[in-house]
Write an enzyme that holds these catalytic residues in place. Structure first.
Site, short mmCIF file in Angstrom:
data_model
loop_
_atom_site.label_atom_id
_atom_site.label_comp_id
_atom_site.label_asym_id
_atom_site.label_seq_id
_atom_site.Cartn_x
_atom_site.Cartn_y
_atom_site.Cartn_z
CG ASP A 45 7.62 9.02 28.25
OD1 ASP A 45 6.62 9.75 28.08
OD2 ASP A 45 7.62 8.05 29.04
CE1 TYR A 50 6.92 7.77 34.84
CE2 TYR A 50 8.21 8.64 33.04
CZ TYR A 50 7.22 7.81 33.49
OH TYR A 50 6.54 7.01 32.61
CE LYS A 79 4.04 9.03 30.28
NZ LYS A 79 5.47 9.22 30.64
CG HIS A 112 1.20 9.15 34.37
ND1 HIS A 112 2.29 9.52 35.11
CD2 HIS A 112 1.49 7.93 33.88
CE1 HIS A 112 3.22 8.56 35.05
NE2 HIS A 112 2.74 7.58 34.33
#
Length: 282
Positions: A45, A50, A79, A112
């Site tokens: 994931d 990120y 996302k 997200h």
């Protein structure tokens, strides 16, 4: 190694437990992701926010090259960030995520955060539907959507998300949302599945189940997720902990234990203090 899976409402399958990659970045992050793959994780994931899609992609390619494991055995997901919800920007962002990961097709792409303050979540969902039609992504879903927002995007497009990734752990068990997901055929992914800084490892019901089964409290909590049909995404850069978190398929909790752990839910149990209806995620 056998990898239990869940069937999604689009007909595809997904590993029943995944590996969270936030905040794994740089060479150290790449080593942690590679270690997770080597120890048997088959769902990674990631997210644009990120800032590690490239790290995850490199670790995936290194692992595939060295192991000989087929690419289709591993699910990578990312996302779409809130700043990219406008339709054309969302299309471009999905393409960019695929390129950064270095894959022919993203296995999963999620919105997200709904970002209702900007009012473009329906537009973002239409873009994900288009990305799926173009073959940029295989499976599409959302993250941090509540029941009302789910109903809105489904009514707008006729397409039900395959996944909704939300905060879910024993102190915030999301009973009502989980039930609604089951009605809609949506797989619930759990971020912060162990509860982070307030992990309930010392709760009597968790301790008793761990002692009965000869496992750790963390393993009990991850098994609780599986028993409820949610897909946990534990994160750890420590190889021994990665192994421990993955080894939760060989034992079961009783229904009483599952109910007792769910009953640990409390009004102040949520880790994130934002509201999906008002919080703005960039």
């Amino acid at each position: 190694m056998t990898h239990p899976t869940l069937t999604l409402n689009d007909g595809h399958t997904i590993p029943a437990l995944g590996f969270g990659t936030y905040p794994l970045v740089g060479d150290e992050g790449g080593r942690a992701v590679l270690s997770a793959l080597e120890h048997g994780y088959r769902l990674l994931d990631s997210a644009t926010n990120y800032e590690n899609e490239g790290v995850v992609g490199r670790a995936l390619r290194d692992y595939l090259r060295e192991s000989g494991v087929p690419r289709h055995d591993i699910t990578v997901q990312s996302k779409l960030p809130g700043r990219h919800h406008a339709y054309e920007r969302a299309i471009a962002s999905g393409e960019e995520s695929r390129a950064r990961m270095g894959v022919d097709r993203l296995d999963v792409l999620l919105i997200h955060w709904p970002n209702p303050i900007t009012g473009l979540y329906k537009e973002a969902w239409r873009a994900l539907v288009e990305l799926r039609e173009r073959g940029v992504v295989r499976t599409i879903g959302v993250s941090n959507f509540n029941e009302r927002l789910l109903d809105e995007i489904i009514a707008d497009t006729g397409v039900t998300p395959a996944i909704n990734q939300v905060e879910l752990h024993p102190y915030f068990p999301q009973v009502d949302l989980l039930a609604r997901h089951q009605e809609l055929g949506i797989v619930t992914q759990a971020w912060s599945p162990l509860g982070k800084r307030q992990a309930p490892y010392g709760e009597p019901v968790v301790v008793a189940a761990a002692e009965r089964l000869g496992v750790t409290p963390a393993q009990v909590i991850l098994r609780w997720h599986l028993e409820r049909g949610s897909l946990p995404l534990p994160k750890s850069a420590t190889p021994s902990r990665q192994v421990e978190n993955l080894e939760v398929s060989s034992f079961s909790l009783t229904s009483d234990e599952v109910e007792a752990i769910t009953a640990l839910g409390r009004p102040d149990g949520r880790l994130f203090d934002g509201d999906p209806e008002t919080h703005e995620e960039m």
